[in-house]
Design a protein around this motif. Structure first.
Motif, PDB file in Angstrom:
ATOM      1  N   ILE A 143       0.840  -1.204   0.000  1.00 15.92           N
ATOM      2  CA  ILE A 143       0.000   0.000   0.000  1.00 15.92           C
ATOM      3  C   ILE A 143       0.873   1.251   0.000  1.00 15.92           C
ATOM      4  O   ILE A 143       0.630   2.197  -0.749  1.00 15.92           O
ATOM      5  N   ALA A 144       1.904   1.255   0.836  1.00 15.30           N
ATOM      6  CA  ALA A 144       2.766   2.432   0.976  1.00 15.30           C
ATOM      7  C   ALA A 144       3.512   2.762  -0.298  1.00 15.30           C
ATOM      8  O   ALA A 144       3.798   3.931  -0.568  1.00 15.30           O
ATOM      9  N   THR A 145       3.844   1.764  -1.080  1.00 12.03           N
ATOM     10  CA  THR A 145       4.635   1.994  -2.295  1.00 12.03           C
ATOM     11  C   THR A 145       3.797   1.899  -3.562  1.00 12.03           C
ATOM     12  O   THR A 145       4.355   1.893  -4.664  1.00 12.03           O
ATOM     13  N   GLY A 146       2.488   1.832  -3.404  1.00 16.18           N
ATOM     14  CA  GLY A 146       1.601   1.736  -4.557  1.00 16.18           C
ATOM     15  C   GLY A 146       1.726   2.945  -5.471  1.00 16.18           C
ATOM     16  O   GLY A 146       1.936   4.072  -5.028  1.00 16.18           O
TER      17      GLY A 146
ATOM     18  N   THR B  20      -3.988   6.523   8.046  1.00 22.98           N
ATOM     19  CA  THR B  20      -3.099   5.358   8.077  1.00 22.98           C
ATOM     20  C   THR B  20      -2.307   5.266   6.780  1.00 22.98           C
ATOM     21  O   THR B  20      -1.099   5.004   6.800  1.00 22.98           O
ATOM     22  N   LEU B  21      -2.973   5.502   5.662  1.00 20.88           N
ATOM     23  CA  LEU B  21      -2.276   5.523   4.373  1.00 20.88           C
ATOM     24  C   LEU B  21      -1.154   6.567   4.400  1.00 20.88           C
ATOM     25  O   LEU B  21      -0.026   6.286   3.969  1.00 20.88           O
ATOM     26  N   PHE B  22      -1.446   7.737   4.928  1.00 20.71           N
ATOM     27  CA  PHE B  22      -0.435   8.797   5.027  1.00 20.71           C
ATOM     28  C   PHE B  22       0.764   8.328   5.854  1.00 20.71           C
ATOM     29  O   PHE B  22       1.913   8.507   5.450  1.00 20.71           O
ATOM     30  N   LEU B  23       0.513   7.707   7.002  1.00 20.12           N
ATOM     31  CA  LEU B  23       1.612   7.206   7.840  1.00 20.12           C
ATOM     32  C   LEU B  23       2.414   6.128   7.126  1.00 20.12           C
ATOM     33  O   LEU B  23       3.645   6.098   7.225  1.00 20.12           O
ATOM     34  N   PHE B  24       1.733   5.230   6.410  1.00 20.83           N
ATOM     35  CA  PHE B  24       2.435   4.205   5.630  1.00 20.83           C
ATOM     36  C   PHE B  24       3.361   4.865   4.609  1.00 20.83           C
ATOM     37  O   PHE B  24       4.517   4.478   4.454  1.00 20.83           O
ATOM     38  N   LYS B  25       2.846   5.862   3.882  1.00 16.33           N
ATOM     39  CA  LYS B  25       3.630   6.530   2.836  1.00 16.33           C
ATOM     40  C   LYS B  25       4.830   7.265   3.440  1.00 16.33           C
ATOM     41  O   LYS B  25       5.934   7.204   2.898  1.00 16.33           O
ATOM     42  N   VAL B  26       4.619   7.959   4.555  1.00 19.61           N
ATOM     43  CA  VAL B  26       5.719   8.679   5.212  1.00 19.61           C
ATOM     44  C   VAL B  26       6.781   7.694   5.680  1.00 19.61           C
ATOM     45  O   VAL B  26       7.980   7.903   5.459  1.00 19.61           O
TER      46      VAL B  26
ATOM     47  N   ALA C 137       7.375   4.652   4.567  1.00 13.90           N
ATOM     48  CA  ALA C 137       8.046   4.033   3.414  1.00 13.90           C
ATOM     49  C   ALA C 137       9.067   4.978   2.792  1.00 13.90           C
ATOM     50  O   ALA C 137      10.137   4.538   2.363  1.00 13.90           O
ATOM     51  N   SER C 138       8.755   6.265   2.758  1.00 12.72           N
ATOM     52  CA  SER C 138       9.709   7.219   2.173  1.00 12.72           C
ATOM     53  C   SER C 138      10.893   7.482   3.104  1.00 12.72           C
ATOM     54  O   SER C 138      11.962   7.876   2.641  1.00 12.72           O
ATOM     55  N   ALA C 139      10.724   7.249   4.393  1.00 11.52           N
ATOM     56  CA  ALA C 139      11.802   7.483   5.361  1.00 11.52           C
ATOM     57  C   ALA C 139      12.678   6.256   5.567  1.00 11.52           C
ATOM     58  O   ALA C 139      13.727   6.352   6.201  1.00 11.52           O
ATOM     59  N   THR C 140      12.253   5.111   5.053  1.00 15.33           N
ATOM     60  CA  THR C 140      13.017   3.875   5.230  1.00 15.33           C
ATOM     61  C   THR C 140      13.557   3.413   3.885  1.00 15.33           C
ATOM     62  O   THR C 140      13.178   3.927   2.842  1.00 15.33           O
ATOM     63  N   GLN C 141      14.409   2.421   3.944  1.00 13.62           N
ATOM     64  CA  GLN C 141      15.035   1.916   2.718  1.00 13.62           C
ATOM     65  C   GLN C 141      14.630   0.473   2.489  1.00 13.62           C
ATOM     66  O   GLN C 141      15.404  -0.446   2.748  1.00 13.62           O
ATOM     67  N   GLY C 142      13.416   0.273   2.040  1.00 17.63           N
ATOM     68  CA  GLY C 142      12.964  -1.061   1.705  1.00 17.63           C
ATOM     69  C   GLY C 142      12.073  -1.690   2.756  1.00 17.63           C
ATOM     70  O   GLY C 142      11.857  -1.163   3.842  1.00 17.63           O
ATOM     71  N   ARG C 143      11.564  -2.843   2.425  1.00 13.13           N
ATOM     72  CA  ARG C 143      10.592  -3.546   3.252  1.00 13.13           C
ATOM     73  C   ARG C 143      11.122  -3.921   4.634  1.00 13.13           C
ATOM     74  O   ARG C 143      10.401  -3.753   5.630  1.00 13.13           O
TER      75      ARG C 143
ATOM     76  N   GLY D 210       9.295  -2.551   8.065  1.00 13.86           N
ATOM     77  CA  GLY D 210       8.732  -3.402   9.108  1.00 13.86           C
ATOM     78  C   GLY D 210       9.226  -3.016  10.494  1.00 13.86           C
ATOM     79  O   GLY D 210       8.454  -2.951  11.448  1.00 13.86           O
ATOM     80  N   ARG D 211      10.525  -2.733  10.589  1.00  7.73           N
ATOM     81  CA  ARG D 211      11.069  -2.297  11.888  1.00  7.73           C
ATOM     82  C   ARG D 211      10.457  -0.962  12.310  1.00  7.73           C
ATOM     83  O   ARG D 211      10.178  -0.736  13.489  1.00  7.73           O
ATOM     84  N   GLY D 212      10.234  -0.098  11.359  1.00  5.28           N
ATOM     85  CA  GLY D 212       9.592   1.185  11.653  1.00  5.28           C
ATOM     86  C   GLY D 212       8.171   1.013  12.157  1.00  5.28           C
ATOM     87  O   GLY D 212       7.738   1.715  13.085  1.00  5.28           O
TER      88      GLY D 212
END
Length: 150
Positions: free
Chosen positions: A38-41, A57-63, A65-71, A75-77
């Motif tokens: 969903i975050a990288t859709g 929730t979508l907004f938090l997923f997107k933020v 995903a953009s702040a991390t480097q990969g899956r 997940g840790r985030g």
């Protein structure tokens, strides 16, 4: 055992289980994999691809995903955000109803806390707990904000 001592001990278990969940979060997990999808859709959410979560929730997923480097780090985030939400719940209970209520939650949640760290349910639960704790301290604006976030 005193309530504060019990609370500290129980929350220590939460932190330890959070660390275990963080280590495991880089492995394939159906929920985290879906959240990352969903975050990288690409395209318009809800129109070009299915999103079964609210806009916040979508907004938090997107933020995240953009702040991390990969899956794996995504997940840790997610686990870190859930552990933070868990701490907010305990703090709100402590602030609103005292050490006994906070300790009770911390102890009763231990059997399922590992599962909750692998979901996003603690986020809305934290907002709801803050929302019901703030009127006890006559904080109307905080109540409204927490309800809206939840």
């Amino acid at each position: 055992m005193r309530p504060r001592t019990l609370l500290i001990a129980a929350f220590s278990v939460h932190v330890a289980l959070g660390a275990v969940a963080a280590v495991r979060s880089s492995r394939p997990l159906a929920d985290f994999d879906r959240y990352y999808e969903i975050a990288t859709g690409k395209g318009r959410p809800y129109i070009d691809y299915q999103v079964e979560h609210p806009i916040g929730t979508l907004f938090l997923f997107k933020v995240l995903a953009s702040a991390t480097q990969g899956r794996p780090s995504f997940g840790r985030g997610l686990v870190a955000m859930s552990l933070l939400a868990d701490a907010v719940i305990i703090a709100a209970l402590l602030w609103g109803w005292g050490a006994v209520a906070a300790a009770y939650f911390a102890v009763v949640a231990i059997p399922v806390i590992g599962l909750l760290f692998n979901r996003i349910d603690l986020w809305s639960t934290a907002a709801a707990t803050v929302a019901v704790a703030t009127p006890r301290r006559d904080r109307r604006l905080s109540t409204a904000a927490a309800l809206a976030l939840g």
